[in-house]
Design an enzyme around this catalytic site. Structure first.
Site, PDB file in Angstrom:
ATOM      1  N   GLU A  61       0.750  -1.016  -0.299  1.00 47.45           N
ATOM      2  CA  GLU A  61       0.079  -0.014   0.060  1.00 47.45           C
ATOM      3  C   GLU A  61       0.902   1.393  -0.156  1.00 47.45           C
ATOM      4  OE1 GLU A  61      -3.175   2.094   2.918  1.00 47.45           O
ATOM      5  OE2 GLU A  61      -2.010   0.534   3.596  1.00 47.45           O
TER       6      GLU A  61
ATOM      7  N   LYS B 218      -9.345   1.724  -2.842  1.00 44.61           N
ATOM      8  CA  LYS B 218      -9.725   1.338  -1.371  1.00 44.61           C
ATOM      9  C   LYS B 218     -11.366   1.752  -1.189  1.00 44.61           C
ATOM     10  CE  LYS B 218      -8.396   1.316   3.433  1.00 44.61           C
ATOM     11  NZ  LYS B 218      -7.471   1.571   4.185  1.00 44.61           N
TER      12      LYS B 218
ATOM     13  N   CYS C 114      -5.122  -2.438   2.763  1.00 42.14           N
ATOM     14  CA  CYS C 114      -4.948  -2.206   4.179  1.00 42.14           C
ATOM     15  C   CYS C 114      -5.900  -3.109   4.901  1.00 42.14           C
ATOM     16  CB  CYS C 114      -4.862  -0.597   4.408  1.00 42.14           C
ATOM     17  SG  CYS C 114      -4.478  -0.500   6.116  1.00 42.14           S
TER      18      CYS C 114
END
Length: 518
Positions: free
Chosen positions: A273, A336, A385
């Site tokens: 990430e 995301k 994440c």
């Protein structure tokens, strides 16, 4: 002075919470979870809400201690404010324990329902609510405690992690009833709870039997394979966003990628990430260096980078993953979806102008949509994440045709705490639930290759600069969970509501003398 000394039920409740915490990584004493809550369930009847709250507070205080590292070290928050925020979260999460024990005792008193019936139902239903209420925080869902017992968690492909939670609470409640019978056997109590014990043992045996059966079926084998190179740059968080360190960061990832291709024959390279701490989409010399990486012999490169879109003259910032072709062209971008509150955005920001994000960076992020990345006829779902702890997101990616799940993350925030190990433990369930391979690339570790059985094929230590290569299978096997999702807790929620409504009416149900034992 005596009032300051906790009474026995309170001590038992606290002991239960602390003991339950030991079943999670890093201690990882998984078997403890099968009996840790029995002392709470035996002693909760005098003050059920308080007992549950104390147990929950003790549990979450231990499991989530690392939040203070995040807030003070990287959020630059004063220790006192960090402690206050930590305690507020712990108290909030403890309420789910408290409501469960209160509801079970109320149903026993008003309707005569056994805690063996009600506790598993309320526990799972409230764990499910915790996964999406106030943006959701399903960290340390009880079923995750069994991640090291592979045979006992294979049923996650049927009912998800909540099925394991149900069995764990059923076990604890049954043990509590057996203890109550033993302690009150001379006081004219009811007969031994044979039915409850029989059901609990049968379900445990069925769960274990199913697990051994599935493990023996070769669920990890796939006809088509792909060799991955997971690149763990180990970039210090304190310099990650420093413009003067950007070139050194890219050089680190380029060097490790070249070694992975040369020595491990990596076909697809995966960086963590925000591996590129700049806007890759804007181009420039650093972006050109990144584009050269897959041209060194790989078939593609997935890497994390901040991105943005301009809609109606307004900038929308995104936490994204890009996929490059062997020629360095962009094949796709995945953004995301589930953002970290107070980390990537501030909830209710117009009403909380005095609160800033903990993460120093670009600005408030916007959520993306489920968009698998296309590569050579296959689809790759990217979980960014802590999206790896949300079962529904992994399921959505697989339902949309993803043949491989990739989790890119930056666990540097957690320091050398138990959090990276807890994070990995939860991600293992995404592989089992959907019977799909999962590749996890983490900035400071733990990077890992996870088979559809949940077995960790290979992993790296934390805070080491290195790469990890290995072969994974492509394609997800159909599962009941992928098709129906969290059907179990969804079906249990109406039972909870129905029972609670019924308790509003006066009932003549007698309280079992066993339930009055301290």
């Amino acid at each position: 002075m005596r009032r300051l000394v906790p009474d026995r039920p309170t001590l038992l409740a606290l002991g239960s919470g602390l003991l339950l915490a030991f079943s999670f990584p890093r201690l990882d004493l998984a078997s403890v979870a099968w009996f840790a809550l029995a002392p709470l369930f035996v002693s909760m009847f005098g003050r059920p809400f308080r007992s549950g709250f104390v147990a929950g507070a003790g549990f979450f205080a231990v499991v989530l201690y690392w939040l203070n590292i995040v807030m003070t070290t990287y959020g630059q928050m004063h220790p006192l404010f960090s402690l206050a925020a930590y305690l507020i979260l712990v108290c909030y999460l403890a309420l789910f324990f408290a409501v469960t024990t209160w509801a079970a005792c109320r149903l026993r008193e008003r309707l005569g329902l056994s805690i063996v019936v009600t506790l598993p139902v309320f526990w799972v239903a409230l764990e499910f609510l915790r996964s999406f209420l106030l943006s959701g925080f399903p960290w340390a869902t009880l079923g995750y405690s069994q991640q090291s017992h592979l045979a006992l968690v294979q049923s996650a492909d049927l009912f998800g992690v909540y099925g394991i939670s149900f069995l764990l609470i059923l076990s604890n409640a049954t043990l509590a009833r057996c203890w109550q019978w033993y302690a009150g056997r001379t006081a004219g109590s009811r007969p031994f709870p044979l039915a409850a014990l029989t059901v609990a043992l049968l379900l445990f045996a069925a769960n274990a039997g199913y697990g051994f059966y599935r493990l023996g079926q070769g669920v990890d084998v796939r006809e088509e394979t792909l060799t991955l190179g997971l690149i763990q740059g180990n970039i210090d968080q304190s310099v990650k966003w420093d413009p003067t360190n950007q070139e050194a960061t890219v050089d680190t990832y380029r060097r490790l990628s070249e070694e992975a291709v040369r020595s491990g024959s990596a076909e697809l390279l995966i960086w963590p990430e925000s591996a590129t701490p700049f806007y890759f989409q804007d181009g420039g010399p650093l972006a050109a260096l990144v584009r050269e990486v897959p041209q060194g012999g790989a078939e593609g490169l997935i890497f994390g980078s901040p991105a943005y879109e301009v809609v109606n003259r307004r900038y929308h910032y995104l936490n994204s993953a890009f996929l490059l072709s062997p020629q360095g062209t962009v094949l796709g971008r995945s953004d995301k979806i589930h953002l970290v509150p107070f980390g990537e955005y501030v909830p209710l920001k117009p009403f909380l102008p005095f609160i800033d994000k903990l993460v120093v960076g670009i600005g408030d992020f916007s959520p993306g949509t489920v968009s698998p990345l296309p590569m050579n006829g296959s689809e790759i779902g990217v979980l960014v994440c802590f999206e790896g702890i949300f079962p529904e997101l992994a399921r959505d990616y697989v339902a949309k045709g993803s043949d491989l799940l990739v989790n890119i993350t930056n666990d540097a925030w957690f320091g050398r705490s138990s959090a990276p190990y807890q994070h990995l433990a939860m991600t293992r369930f995404r592989a089992i639930e959907n019977r799909v391979w999962v590749a996890r690339a983490a900035n400071t570790g733990i990077s890992a290759l996870i088979a559809p059985s949940g077995r960790i094929v290979a992993q790296t230590p934390i805070f080491e600069t290195r790469y990890l290569t290995g072969s994974v299978g492509l394609g997800a096997s159909p599962t009941l969970y992928t098709r129906f999702g969290d059907l179990l807790p969804i079906l249990l929620l109406p039972f909870c509501c129905f029972w609670l409504v019924k308790t509003r009416k006066p009932s003549s149900a007698a309280l079992d003398p066993e339930d009055l034992l301290p």
